[in-house]
Design a protein around this motif. Structure first.
Motif, short mmCIF file in Angstrom:
data_model
loop_
_atom_site.label_atom_id
_atom_site.label_comp_id
_atom_site.label_asym_id
_atom_site.label_seq_id
_atom_site.Cartn_x
_atom_site.Cartn_y
_atom_site.Cartn_z
N ILE A 142 0.86 -1.19 0.00
CA ILE A 142 0.00 0.00 0.00
C ILE A 142 0.89 1.23 0.00
O ILE A 142 1.60 1.50 0.96
CB ILE A 142 -0.92 0.02 1.23
N LEU A 167 -10.48 -3.32 -2.67
CA LEU A 167 -9.89 -2.06 -3.10
C LEU A 167 -10.93 -1.25 -3.84
O LEU A 167 -11.85 -1.81 -4.43
CB LEU A 167 -8.71 -2.33 -4.04
N THR A 212 2.73 4.12 3.39
CA THR A 212 1.86 5.22 2.97
C THR A 212 2.49 6.60 3.17
O THR A 212 1.84 7.61 2.86
CB THR A 212 0.52 5.15 3.71
N THR A 246 -6.08 4.20 -6.51
CA THR A 246 -6.75 3.11 -5.80
C THR A 246 -6.46 3.18 -4.31
O THR A 246 -5.34 3.51 -3.90
CB THR A 246 -6.28 1.76 -6.37
N GLN A 247 -7.47 2.88 -3.51
CA GLN A 247 -7.30 2.85 -2.07
C GLN A 247 -7.87 1.57 -1.48
O GLN A 247 -8.74 0.94 -2.08
CB GLN A 247 -7.99 4.06 -1.42
N GLU A 279 -1.65 2.48 -5.20
CA GLU A 279 -1.25 3.88 -4.99
C GLU A 279 -2.48 4.75 -5.19
O GLU A 279 -3.19 4.60 -6.18
CB GLU A 279 -0.15 4.25 -5.97
N ARG A 280 -2.73 5.66 -4.27
CA ARG A 280 -3.98 6.42 -4.42
C ARG A 280 -3.86 7.58 -5.41
O ARG A 280 -4.85 8.05 -5.94
CB ARG A 280 -4.50 6.91 -3.08
N LEU A 329 -6.85 4.59 7.80
CA LEU A 329 -6.23 3.34 7.34
C LEU A 329 -5.95 2.41 8.52
O LEU A 329 -6.12 1.19 8.42
CB LEU A 329 -4.92 3.66 6.59
N GLU A 357 -10.20 -0.40 0.85
CA GLU A 357 -11.50 -0.15 1.50
C GLU A 357 -11.71 -1.05 2.70
O GLU A 357 -12.29 -0.65 3.69
CB GLU A 357 -12.64 -0.41 0.49
#
Lengths: 906, 382
Positions: free
Chosen positions: A18, A103, A664, A87-88, A42-43, A835, A90
């Motif tokens: 992540i 995700l 992160t 993308t994160q 990676e968000r 998170l 969930e």
């Protein structure tokens, strides 16, 4: 990118990483090189993290990008790595060795597999927004690439909610056509609104009550953007005589629409475009519904309305006029259902509420709706010289202004006060300007009869009592205040209702009962919307219902779920925060020119004249681009490979992994929390991250250290801003700032020959390999280190002064500076606790993720199977981050190899 | 010798947390013009073994208690409180300046430091027919304070405030001649014994009167009631909810009870009083009142809010010149206001009002700048 993602590689297990900064990239590469599958999440739209923002690294002065980009490029080349940007995480279930991860991928609106990164899209994009990668020191377009070496190289669209579009009942992409108007592209602007399924652009631009303008964020600076007037010019200046071609019919189903008003015609237009055969029935001899029958010509010229109706019909909509349904001898709803596979009831609210007073059936007492219809259909209206209009809504105002134009003296009688009038305030004031007399707090008791004709009206004064169910204060008669008004004609405009009898569909107070999301009625395949459902409302609400109905009917006929993916929940406009790309310069709205009163009161010429093209472009440039992407779709047209995906939507992805590496990263302290330094107020005060972008060859100034084009001559660095500070509850040392400042002082010395460079410090922590040597080198270059941490920065005239005590002198000092760099500390990510909750991680009192043991298990988290790498665990420099990432990868691989289960579950 | 047991003194006050960064001194407005150096003072206490000599440390009386030192300290050390404690040790030994002595004696005898008789305390209001608290059960106690009660300039503020509150229909009463000094300056001058006695006396009186809500004209009174009373055992029972009048006016404006039917067509800059701003974090309410006044244009000086420059009227400095009576900070402040282009310098503190007005006269700037209290501006716009 494909939707299907293999769940593991070679059956050897998989890991989730992540965060794709240097820690995440290193961990992912190591795990993948060892033969395991890696999902790298990676968000943001690119990997690279903070390291990609840095210019040089200390103490070796390597170019940060140069050493990072080869590693970034290895990621997509590695067959074992699936890279998921935007993308994160969930949700995570399961345990070490068997995690099930959900995700959520946010839409990129650009297909990564098709985009070549050519940049044609960005050239045509009309919207600029602050460039966050460059610490907002410059700007980029709404469609952009984070930085030239971004991985993936594909562009991305920054698309957010905007108050105007959310508020609009038809969700018209307001910012889109405004952005096009700002560029003078009127034709494209008109096209954009029509593409959104709205055929009545010139009409809405004249008669809409524009709730969008009430929510416009521009009003926080000066006044709302004149959205309605801009829609009007999109039509007026963008229209041409070309009519659309009929759309070929694709489906065999036939749809009946009852009512040729804005709701019915919008549905018909959109279903025809989708390939359905649609027939519209209307009881009146001409189409348009209330647009034609209710709205007077001076507000909506018939030429405009007819042109827009023709636009709908030209696409292939069949129209049957003089055909009432379920009454007056017309076909029944059952007849329609027999011959059509779906029906949309959009019959409006053409009935009138009665006054309920004696004498109201006298020939000189009219109802507003039939009165307006009569006139609007081109008939003579026989009214007297003294007219009383009863009511306070828009129909009352329309009737009053029409009667005035017929030469009568008009008094409007309303039972509450001005504040409670439902009519639009600008309509009320226009009526007053034209000479309509308003009488508030007065209600009719009876129409006075003389020889079978109306000879006046007796009224009584009212006062406002307690609020009623509508929240408005209830009017109460005042005894003994009866009086007579000397009038010969009375027009009642106290309410409209739906003539829904005879259709056999469930109603409440005459209005059809529907599912608010799908508009389904009690009868299968029958939908209803517009005034017929919500009572007399507005054109734009009717159009919104028409769009809703078209979507429902299409889904219904195609056997699709009617509700899936649809929602009436939108972000609240008050929650929408915006940061305009440039400082907003106050500029009032452009003023809508109007016909002078004297030239309008004896005819039906249009009162509002429309903005000029120049006015409109200036007005459109006032838009603050809340949504960033305006949805103007210019990029769609420009992209030669069809890579733009405007309808891209969030997507859920489920993966199964054995181990998770959390990498992160960190946030930078916001120095606005220390107002004594004036960060955000003085442009010359910047953070160390901003300095990196200024110094970077790929930054906004191409590596020239300058502010507003001027190289600074006196540069001052301030240590420990937002670290080691208990007053901010940030007690920890940020660990990298001492050396980062030394490096930046060196860069300033290198790039700014002759500049006076001062570093204010409390103590210098040069503990790493080569650090002390570097610190020695920097001082020898002539950089002055002064002991004492500054207390404040003040401005005198145009000059900034850093105020500190030189503690070695024991004296307060002031150092004039034209660039001040705050060594802003590292802080935990603002959303770290979110998170932590998802992953069940423990945070230390400092907010960073807590390792399992401070000495012996430094990369294991508090959760077995989850490992920590980089600054999410605490501030650290690049070498330490890479070392920790490699250690975390190693720990994860031990688990994936089935060797670490005992250890991990301890 | 005038010694304190410095080790215990330092431990009790957390002075060993000091990292000698100098933020206190770098921001101290008096350090630039006097010998006062808070960081140096703390360091000397720390290294003095167990006896720190206060003899000759006249600079202790320079401190205006503006609290910049503490507000900048990254380690939450409070040099201002340490200085007050050192003053206390000096006062305890009786070695004090005659002016300080006079002020303290007057406070003890007359209930005010201004040598004015108790019987004249309510003179300012004799034509106003105000309700006596708590007769008739007024909602608020309006605590006037010494300067607004006796000083002719302060009285104008008190009377203006009465008219503003009256127009909003606020229900309040006053104590009249029974009102006693809040003892804020007694504490700042280091007279801990007298302070404790007065806290006890006032707490008992307020408890008996049943004061639940009160507000003050002066931020100094507001601060001592709000922050210092309950810290003492004898003030533990002090339970009234204390507000500064700017908070009350801001609430009344927000609720629509206070309406400005007139206007005040001036460029106004607002000087944040230390005891309202830095000491109590009240920055927005005074501005909200000013911004609600039709015609008023609010201009900010560079030094505003947390960075406001002390007027040099606090910490007993109304009674003492200090070691450098040269240019007063108030004069620097007035110059900043003039540079901002404002025609009105607004404040919300009787001490600031007097010192700033004095500075305007000293700079011969009466034609260009007027000093007004927010209450007076509000009254002009009713």
């Amino acid at each position: 990118m494909s939707d299907s993602i293999p769940s593991s590689a070679n059956g050897r297990g998989a890991a989730l990483v992540i965060g794709a900064g240097i820690a995440g990239i290193q961990a992912a590469l190591d795990i993948a090189d060892a033969g395991f599958k890696v999902y790298l999440v990676e968000r943001s739209p690119s990997i690279g993290g903070r390291m990609s923002q840095l210019d040089k690294t200390f103490p070796t002065l390597d170019c940060s990008s140069c050493i990072l980009t080869p590693k970034m490029a290895d990621v997509p080349r590695n067959p074992n790595i699936t890279l998921l940007t935007c993308t994160q995480v969930e949700a995570v279930e399961g345990q070490a060795g068997a995690f099930h991860v959900t995700l959520e991928r946010q839409p990129r609106f650009v297909d990564e597999s098709v985009c070549t990164g050519c940049g044609l899209c960005t050239d045509v994009c009309p919207v600029i927004t602050p460039n966050i990668f460059n610490a907002a020191l410059d700007s980029h377009k709404a469609i952009y690439r984070v930085f030239p070496q971004a991985v993936p190289a594909a562009f991305v669209i920054d698309k957010r909610p905007s108050p105007c579009k959310i508020t609009c009942p038809a969700h018209i992409p307001v910012q889109g056509y405004i952005a096009l108007i700002a560029q003078g592209k009127f034709r494209e602007a008109l096209q954009r609104v029509r593409e959104a399924g709205v055929p009545f652009v010139g009409t809405l631009g004249r008669v809409c009550y524009h709730p969008c303008e009430s929510e416009c964020k521009r009003a926080d600076w000066d006044e709302a953007v004149s959205i309605c007037a801009l829609k009007r010019i999109a039509y007026d200046a963008g229209r041409d005589d070309e009519k659309p071609q009929p759309v070929p019919i694709q489906y065999e189903e036939h749809v009946a629409v009852v009512g040729a008003g804005p709701a019915g015609l919008t549905t018909a237009c959109n279903l025809t475009r989708r390939g359905y055969k649609v027939t519209v029935f209307d009881a009146l001899p001409s189409p348009g519904g209330m647009l034609a029958a209710g709205i007077p010509e001076y507000r909506l010229p018939r030429e405009v309305l007819n042109d827009e109706i023709d636009y709908v019909l030209a696409q292939g909509v069949e129209l049957k006029l003089n055909t009432p349904i379920g009454r007056d001898g017309g076909p029944s709803l059952e007849d329609l259902r027999r011959d059509h596979q779906a029906v949309f009831l959009a019959i409006g609210a053409h009935g009138s509420s009665r006054l309920g007073v004696p004498g109201e059936d006298l020939p000189e007492v009219f109802q507003a709706v039939p009165f307006l219809r009569h006139m609007n259909m081109g008939h003579e209206a026989n009214i007297g010289k003294h007219v009383a209009v009863i009511g306070g809504g828009n129909s009352a105002i329309d009737a009053a202004r029409c009667a005035l134009r017929l030469g009568a003296e008009v008094q409007l009688v309303y039972r509450r006060s001005r504040a409670e009038m439902p009519a639009a305030p600008w309509e009320v004031s226009a009526a007053e300007q034209e000479g309509v007399k308003l009488t508030f707090l007065s209600a009719p008791l009876r129409v006075i009869e003389k020889d079978g004709h109306a000879a006046g009206i007796e009224c009584i004064r009212m006062k406002l009592g307690e609020p009623d169910s509508s929240g408005r204060r209830r009017p109460v008669p005042v005894d003994g205040t009866e009086y007579v008004m000397d009038v010969d004609t009375i027009i009642a405009a106290i309410g409209q209702n739906v003539e829904s009898d005879g259709l056999g569909v469930e109603t409440k107070w005459g209005q059809f009962v529907v599912d608010p999301l799908t508009l389904e009625t009690s009868a299968k395949g029958v939908f209803a919307g517009g005034d017929a459902v919500i009572g007399p409302a507005s054109v734009v609400e009717a159009i919104g219902a028409g769009l809703q109905a078209a979507e429902s009917i299409h889904r219904y006929l195609r056997g699709m779920d009617l509700r899936d993916g649809r929602s009436q929940d939108h972000p609240k406009s008050k929650d929408i925060q915006i940061s305009p790309a440039e400082a907003v310069k106050r500029a009032p709205r452009e003023h809508m020119p109007e016909l002078p009163v004297a030239e309008r009161i004896n005819n039906f010429r249009e009162v509002e004249l429309g903005l000029t093209a120049e006015q409109a472009m200036a007005e459109a440039q006032r838009c603050l681009s809340c949504a960033v992407c305006s949805e103007c779709n210019q990029c769609v047209t420009a992209c030669q490979r069809g890579a733009i995906v405007p309808e891209d939507a969030p997507r859920r992805i489920e993966v199964d992994v054995g181990a998770i590496v959390v990498a992160t990263g960190f946030d930078v302290f916001d120095p606005r929390r220390k107002p004594e330094f004036g960060y955000g107020k003085y442009p010359q005060v910047i953070t160390s991250l901003e300095f990196e972008r200024l110094a970077s060859a790929s930054g906004p100034t191409a590596g020239r250290i300058s502010l507003n084009g001027h190289p600074p001559n006196k540069v001052t660095f301030i240590h420990c801003v937002g670290s080691r500070d208990r007053s901010l509850n940030l007690p920890n040392c940020s660990r990298v700032c001492c050396m980062a400042v030394a490096k930046q002082a060196h860069l300033a010395h290198d790039r700014l020959p002759g500049a006076q460079i001062t570093v204010f410090y409390m103590d210098v922590r040069a503990f790493g390999k080569g650090f002390e040597e570097f610190y020695d080198r920097v001082r020898k270059e002539g950089i002055l280190y002064r002991r004492g941490n500054p207390s404040e920065i003040v401005r005198r005239g145009d000059h900034l002064f850093v105020r500190a005590e030189d503690t070695l002198l024991g004296e307060p000092v002031e150092v004039e500076s034209d660039l001040i760099v705050l060594a802003a500390g590292l802080t935990p990510r603002a959303d770290a606790s979110g998170l932590a909750q998802i992953l069940h991680l423990v945070q230390g009192t400092d907010g960073y993720f807590q390792e399992a043991h401070p000495k012996l298990r430094t990369v294991e988290s508090s959760v077995p199977g989850m490992y920590l790498a980089g600054c999410c665990q605490g501030p650290k420099d690049i070498p330490d981050t890479v070392a920790q990432a490699k250690a975390a990868a190693s720990a994860a691989m031990i688990l994936l190899n089935g060797k670490g289960a005992n250890h991990a579950s301890n | 010798m005038l010694q304190i047991e410095s080790r215990q003194f330092a431990v009790e006050r957390g002075l060993f947390a000091c990292i000698q960064c100098g933020k206190c001194t770098g921001g101290c407005p008096m350090a630039m013009k006097t010998r006062l150096n808070p960081r140096d003072l703390i360091y000397r206490v720390l290294v003095s073994g167990n006896g720190f000599n206060l003899e000759g440390r006249e600079e202790l009386w320079d401190c205006t208690t503006c609290l910049t030192c503490y507000s900048r300290c990254p380690k939450q050390v409070n040099p201002m409180e340490a200085i007050l404690a050192m003053r206390g040790a000096i006062v305890e030994k009786g070695k004090i300046h005659p002016n300080v002595k006079t002020a303290l004696e007057s406070t003890f005898r007359n209930g005010n430091p201004l040598k004015m008789p108790r019987s004249d305390r309510a003179e300012w209001a004799k034509e106003l027919q105000l309700k006596a608290f708590p007769d008739g059960g007024a909602e608020y106690l309006f605590y006037i304070g010494c300067t607004p009660s006796y000083d002719p300039r302060g009285q104008k503020v008190a009377r203006a405030l009465v008219r503003v509150l009256g127009s909003a229909g606020l229900d309040f009463g006053i104590l009249g001649n029974d009102e006693n000094c809040c003892a804020s300056e007694v504490r700042r001058l280091g007279e801990a014994g007298l302070f404790e006695a007065m806290v006890e006396e006032n707490t008992a009186a307020f408890t008996e009167l049943g004061v639940e809500k009160m507000f003050t004209v002066s931020p100094h009174c507001f601060n001592v009631f709000k922050n210092d009373y309950q810290k003492l055992e004898v003030g533990a029972k002090f339970s009234a909810q204390v507000q500064h009048y700017t908070q009350v006016l801001a609430d009344l404006t927000r609720d629509g009870r206070l309406k400005f039917n007139g206007s005040f067509e001036q460029k106004v800059t607002y000087h944040d009083p230390c005891y309202l701003g830095r000491h109590n974090g009240i920055f927005d309410e005074p501005r909200a009142i000013l911004q609600g006044i039709p015609g008023l244009e609010l201009i900010e000086m560079d030094r505003s809010r947390e960075k406001s420059l002390c007027c040099e009227g606090g910490g007993g400095r109304m009674f003492l010149e200090g070691t450098n009576p040269g240019t007063r900070l108030a004069q620097q402040r007035v110059q900043e206001a003039l540079d901002s282009g404002a025609t009105i310098l607004a404040t919300a503190c009787p001490f600031c009002l007097l010192t700033l007005e004095e500075a305007v006269k000293h700079l011969n700037a009466e034609e260009k700048l007027r000093v007004l209290d927010i209450a007076e501006i509000a009254e002009r716009a009713l």
